[in-house]
Write a protein that holds these residues in place. Structure first.
Motif, PDB file in Angstrom:
ATOM      1  N   MET A   1       1.071  -1.419   0.321  1.00  0.00           N
ATOM      2  CA  MET A   1       0.342  -0.022  -0.072  1.00  0.00           C
ATOM      3  C   MET A   1       0.661   1.521   0.091  1.00  0.00           C
ATOM      4  SD  MET A   1      -2.927  -1.320   2.562  1.00  0.00           S
ATOM      5  CE  MET A   1      -4.826  -0.046   2.005  1.00  0.00           C
ATOM      6  N   GLU A   2       0.323   2.129  -0.446  1.00  0.00           N
ATOM      7  CA  GLU A   2       1.037   4.335  -0.831  1.00  0.00           C
ATOM      8  C   GLU A   2       1.041   4.367   0.471  1.00  0.00           C
ATOM      9  OE1 GLU A   2       2.862   4.278  -3.904  1.00  0.00           O
ATOM     10  OE2 GLU A   2       2.564   1.834  -4.062  1.00  0.00           O
ATOM     11  N   ASN A   3       0.142   4.247   0.840  1.00  0.00           N
ATOM     12  CA  ASN A   3      -0.350   5.364   1.940  1.00  0.00           C
ATOM     13  C   ASN A   3       0.588   5.063   3.077  1.00  0.00           C
ATOM     14  OD1 ASN A   3      -1.707   6.596   3.935  1.00  0.00           O
ATOM     15  ND2 ASN A   3      -4.088   6.711   2.695  1.00  0.00           N
ATOM     16  N   THR A   4       0.906   5.959   3.958  1.00  0.00           N
ATOM     17  CA  THR A   4       2.103   6.192   4.768  1.00  0.00           C
ATOM     18  C   THR A   4       1.228   6.017   6.130  1.00  0.00           C
ATOM     19  OG1 THR A   4       1.508   8.313   5.071  1.00  0.00           O
ATOM     20  CG2 THR A   4       3.953   7.770   4.057  1.00  0.00           C
ATOM     21  N   ALA A   5      -0.538   6.316   6.462  1.00  0.00           N
ATOM     22  CA  ALA A   5      -1.015   5.881   7.241  1.00  0.00           C
ATOM     23  C   ALA A   5      -0.815   4.420   7.482  1.00  0.00           C
ATOM     24  CB  ALA A   5      -2.300   6.958   7.674  1.00  0.00           C
ATOM     25  N   ALA A   6      -1.611   3.837   6.197  1.00  0.00           N
ATOM     26  CA  ALA A   6      -1.891   2.874   5.772  1.00  0.00           C
ATOM     27  C   ALA A   6      -0.465   1.482   6.824  1.00  0.00           C
ATOM     28  CB  ALA A   6      -2.444   1.921   4.787  1.00  0.00           C
ATOM     29  N   ILE A   7       0.624   1.691   6.079  1.00  0.00           N
ATOM     30  CA  ILE A   7       1.313   1.225   6.446  1.00  0.00           C
ATOM     31  C   ILE A   7       1.930   1.479   7.661  1.00  0.00           C
ATOM     32  CG2 ILE A   7       4.258   1.444   6.098  1.00  0.00           C
ATOM     33  CD1 ILE A   7       2.804   0.310   3.491  1.00  0.00           C
ATOM     34  N   LYS A   8       1.641   2.575   8.428  1.00  0.00           N
ATOM     35  CA  LYS A   8       2.440   2.051   9.946  1.00  0.00           C
ATOM     36  C   LYS A   8       0.717   1.441  10.537  1.00  0.00           C
ATOM     37  CE  LYS A   8       4.174   6.592  10.260  1.00  0.00           C
ATOM     38  NZ  LYS A   8       3.253   8.164  10.468  1.00  0.00           N
ATOM     39  N   LEU A   9      -0.496   1.663  10.020  1.00  0.00           N
ATOM     40  CA  LEU A   9      -1.381   0.710  10.875  1.00  0.00           C
ATOM     41  C   LEU A   9      -1.336  -1.336  10.786  1.00  0.00           C
ATOM     42  CD1 LEU A   9      -4.353   0.526  12.088  1.00  0.00           C
ATOM     43  CD2 LEU A   9      -5.523   0.656  10.140  1.00  0.00           C
ATOM     44  N   GLU A  41      -7.552   3.742  -1.801  1.00  0.00           N
ATOM     45  CA  GLU A  41      -6.345   2.813  -2.833  1.00  0.00           C
ATOM     46  C   GLU A  41      -7.088   2.542  -4.095  1.00  0.00           C
ATOM     47  OE1 GLU A  41      -2.184   1.669  -1.751  1.00  0.00           O
ATOM     48  OE2 GLU A  41      -2.585   2.965   0.014  1.00  0.00           O
ATOM     49  N   GLN A  42      -7.907   2.049  -4.360  1.00  0.00           N
ATOM     50  CA  GLN A  42      -9.146   1.222  -4.602  1.00  0.00           C
ATOM     51  C   GLN A  42      -7.916   0.086  -5.146  1.00  0.00           C
ATOM     52  OE1 GLN A  42      -9.991   3.248  -8.326  1.00  0.00           O
ATOM     53  NE2 GLN A  42     -10.822   4.843  -7.013  1.00  0.00           N
ATOM     54  N   ILE A  43      -8.028  -1.084  -4.366  1.00  0.00           N
ATOM     55  CA  ILE A  43      -7.184  -2.654  -4.278  1.00  0.00           C
ATOM     56  C   ILE A  43      -7.962  -3.274  -4.031  1.00  0.00           C
ATOM     57  CG2 ILE A  43      -4.722  -3.497  -4.043  1.00  0.00           C
ATOM     58  CD1 ILE A  43      -3.788  -1.111  -2.786  1.00  0.00           C
ATOM     59  N   PRO A  44      -8.948  -3.889  -4.947  1.00  0.00           N
ATOM     60  CA  PRO A  44      -9.972  -4.488  -4.692  1.00  0.00           C
ATOM     61  C   PRO A  44      -9.263  -6.315  -4.022  1.00  0.00           C
ATOM     62  CG  PRO A  44     -10.484  -4.303  -7.000  1.00  0.00           C
ATOM     63  CD  PRO A  44      -9.011  -3.469  -6.437  1.00  0.00           C
ATOM     64  N   LEU A  45      -8.222  -6.937  -4.255  1.00  0.00           N
ATOM     65  CA  LEU A  45      -8.187  -7.525  -3.725  1.00  0.00           C
ATOM     66  C   LEU A  45      -7.809  -7.624  -2.067  1.00  0.00           C
ATOM     67  CD1 LEU A  45      -6.962 -10.927  -4.065  1.00  0.00           C
ATOM     68  CD2 LEU A  45      -4.434  -9.789  -4.218  1.00  0.00           C
ATOM     69  N   VAL A  46      -7.188  -6.339  -2.228  1.00  0.00           N
ATOM     70  CA  VAL A  46      -6.922  -5.684  -0.051  1.00  0.00           C
ATOM     71  C   VAL A  46      -8.062  -5.909   0.489  1.00  0.00           C
ATOM     72  CG1 VAL A  46      -5.727  -4.844   0.763  1.00  0.00           C
ATOM     73  CG2 VAL A  46      -3.944  -6.058  -0.780  1.00  0.00           C
ATOM     74  N   VAL A  47      -9.275  -5.403   0.282  1.00  0.00           N
ATOM     75  CA  VAL A  47     -10.293  -4.732   0.208  1.00  0.00           C
ATOM     76  C   VAL A  47     -11.403  -6.071   0.750  1.00  0.00           C
ATOM     77  CG1 VAL A  47     -13.092  -3.913  -0.216  1.00  0.00           C
ATOM     78  CG2 VAL A  47     -10.628  -2.273  -0.964  1.00  0.00           C
ATOM     79  N   LYS A  48     -11.545  -6.984  -0.097  1.00  0.00           N
ATOM     80  CA  LYS A  48     -11.539  -8.134  -0.151  1.00  0.00           C
ATOM     81  C   LYS A  48     -11.102  -9.416   0.501  1.00  0.00           C
ATOM     82  CE  LYS A  48     -13.900 -12.047  -1.818  1.00  0.00           C
ATOM     83  NZ  LYS A  48     -16.179 -11.766  -2.087  1.00  0.00           N
TER      84      LYS A  48
END
Length: 118
Positions: A1-9, A41-48
């Protein structure tokens, strides 16, 4: 994932799993928050995978999906049965840090299929 907040999470979830194991109180909320980042980020596989993961944990109070087996390994490593759910959950969450890696994508697809078929 690109979002730094997501990486921190992702790092927080893995750290929490190391410290407290599968603590559904905070874990499910953290996974739902991470899913929100994947939606942005529109990443359907990760969302699912994230949705199936938190639904599985809510239903089973644990993560009962084993880690995908490495086809290249000629030997099997026996994991401690009691740590298997935590290690597998840490692995699936950590896969999301680098979605440019084909192996990570393949393993996420394996988790998706395993969660669907559970």
């Amino acid at each position: 994932m690109e979002n730094t907040a997501a990486i921190k999470l992702i790092d927080k979830i893995v750290s929490d799993l190391d410290q407290t194991g599968i603590n559904t109180d905070t874990l499910i909320d953290d996974i739902k928050t991470l899913r929100g980042y994947a939606l942005e980020e529109q990443i359907p596989l990760v969302v699912k995978v994230l949705r199936l993961t938190y639904e599985h944990i809510e239903e089973n109070e644990s993560f009962l999906i084993p880690m995908p087996e490495d086809e290249d390994d000629e030997f099997e490593v026996e994991a401690e049965v009691e740590n298997a759910p935590v290690e597998s959950l840490k692995y699936v969450i950590s896969l999301m840090r680098n979605l440019d890696n084909k192996i990570n994508i393949n393993d996420l697809k394996t988790y998706r299929d395993s969660l669907n078929n559970f």
